[in-house]
Design an enzyme around this catalytic site. Structure first.
Site, PDB file in Angstrom:
ATOM      1  N   ILE A  35      -0.929  12.463 -10.426  1.00 54.73           N
ATOM      2  CA  ILE A  35      -0.778  11.821  -9.043  1.00 54.73           C
ATOM      3  C   ILE A  35      -1.534  12.752  -8.137  1.00 54.73           C
ATOM      4  CG2 ILE A  35       0.722  11.084  -7.474  1.00 54.73           C
ATOM      5  CD1 ILE A  35       2.812  10.950  -9.795  1.00 54.73           C
ATOM      6  N   ASN A 120      -3.558   8.384  -5.102  1.00 59.43           N
ATOM      7  CA  ASN A 120      -2.776   8.131  -3.869  1.00 59.43           C
ATOM      8  C   ASN A 120      -3.146   8.966  -2.582  1.00 59.43           C
ATOM      9  OD1 ASN A 120      -0.083   7.475  -2.305  1.00 59.43           O
ATOM     10  ND2 ASN A 120       0.013   9.782  -2.374  1.00 59.43           N
ATOM     11  N   TYR A 186     -10.345   4.055   8.793  1.00 59.65           N
ATOM     12  CA  TYR A 186      -9.305   3.949   7.671  1.00 59.65           C
ATOM     13  C   TYR A 186      -9.418   2.651   7.110  1.00 59.65           C
ATOM     14  CZ  TYR A 186      -4.839   3.349   5.227  1.00 59.65           C
ATOM     15  OH  TYR A 186      -3.698   2.922   4.256  1.00 59.65           O
ATOM     16  N   LYS A 190     -10.806   1.722   3.020  1.00 55.53           N
ATOM     17  CA  LYS A 190     -10.006   0.962   1.824  1.00 55.53           C
ATOM     18  C   LYS A 190     -10.502  -0.290   1.431  1.00 55.53           C
ATOM     19  CE  LYS A 190      -6.346   3.806   1.761  1.00 55.53           C
ATOM     20  NZ  LYS A 190      -6.051   4.454   0.480  1.00 55.53           N
ATOM     21  N   THR A 221       5.052   7.408   6.888  1.00 52.73           N
ATOM     22  CA  THR A 221       4.859   8.683   6.414  1.00 52.73           C
ATOM     23  C   THR A 221       4.125   9.582   7.343  1.00 52.73           C
ATOM     24  OG1 THR A 221       2.660   8.138   5.605  1.00 52.73           O
ATOM     25  CG2 THR A 221       4.398   7.607   4.080  1.00 52.73           C
TER      26      THR A 221
END
Length: 290
Positions: A35, A120, A186, A190, A221
């Site tokens: 990860i 991630n 961003y 993606k 987050t």
């Protein structure tokens, strides 16, 4: 456009904002999982979920210290009745070729293979229109979200192909189907990530590789810390939702999911029950139709 967005969001009738019983009993005994971006937030939650599911070995990759995550993962595994997993912590910058190459070499020497890779690690960048912030900051988002995933995937694919699950999960964003202003670095990154994932799935399908993109939900987050306060009400999902969802989805090889884009808010048993419909209709792909 709005109709298409609504159809995607509501593709599965039952939806969740937190983990739920049906996805909390995954079995990862015998699996080795790597990860990136594992030091906090969603990455940490994913690691803990795999620990709770009995993973044999876990590779945690991040630029920041991982001792706390390691101890939390081991505690979760023991509390669930499993033997403590081998947890390997690797300090690396996914956007730096030498750094991630050395990380992969270390994993190869220690574990020999991996079964599952979760890309991630991500970056949002400056909130604001295209005139806001610095060009280098804008591009750094692409360096992490695209170059970082490319470098990590490239470095770990040989080890994945020696594993059992041969599965890659790339963390995406709902913004690819529902654009939001002030995220010009961003969201396009993606969208590019989805196409990259699809290409990897095509290139390695004959060798058994499965690769798909997952929207983790709207989780508050450190990445969202630069967002205006007015955005706070939108972050209604817990880190445990994507954590347990990814662990559940990857306990088996879901070849039919390869090259597709899914929302982890969806009820996953219901999603899997619609496999035939999805495959026959070639659904859950981000494409242009004219």
């Amino acid at each position: 456009m709005e109709k298409a967005v609504s159809q995607f969001k509501d593709f599965v009738q039952s939806q969740h904002h937190d983990s739920y019983a049906a996805i909390q009993q995954a079995d990862h005994r015998g699996h080795v999982v790597a990860i990136t971006g594992a030091s906090s937030g969603i990455g940490k939650a994913i690691a803990v979920s795999y620990g709770r599911c009995g993973v044999s070995a876990l590779v945690l990759i991040a630029r920041r210290p991982l001792d706390d995550v390691k101890s939390t993962v081991i505690a979760a595994s023991v509390a669930a009745g499993h033997s403590p997993p081998e947890v390997m912590t690797v300090a690396a910058n996914v956007a730096d070729e030498t750094s991630i190459y050395l990380a992969a070499t270390k994993v190869k020497e220690t574990l020999g293979h991996i079964d599952i890779l979760v890309n991630n690690a991500g970056r949002v960048g400056t909130w604001g229109n295209v005139e806001a912030g610095e060009a280098q900051d804008w591009w750094q988002t692409w360096e992490v979200n695209i170059k970082g995933v490319y470098l990590t995937t490239r470095a770990f694919i040989p080890m994945l192909l020696q594993g059992k699950q041969k599965t890659i999960v790339n963390i995406g964003s709902m913004g690819v189907v529902s654009p939001v202003a002030n995220l010009s670095a961003y969201l396009p990154s993606k969208l590019a990530l989805i196409q990259f994932t699809n290409i990897v799935a095509l290139e390695y399908s004959s060798q058994g590789l499965v690769a798909f993109t997952a929207y983790p939900g709207d989780v508050a987050t450190e990445l969202t810390g630069s967002f205006p306060e007015a955005m706070s009400p939108y972050f209604v999902d817990t880190p445990e939702l994507p954590g347990d969802s990814i662990a559940w989805l990857t306990q088996r090889r879901l070849e039919w999911l390869s090259g597709r884009f899914v929302s982890l808010r969806w009820d996953l048993p219901e999603l899997v029950s619609r496999q035939s419909e999805i495959v026959e209709g070639d659904k859950l792909r981000v494409t242009m139709r004219v």
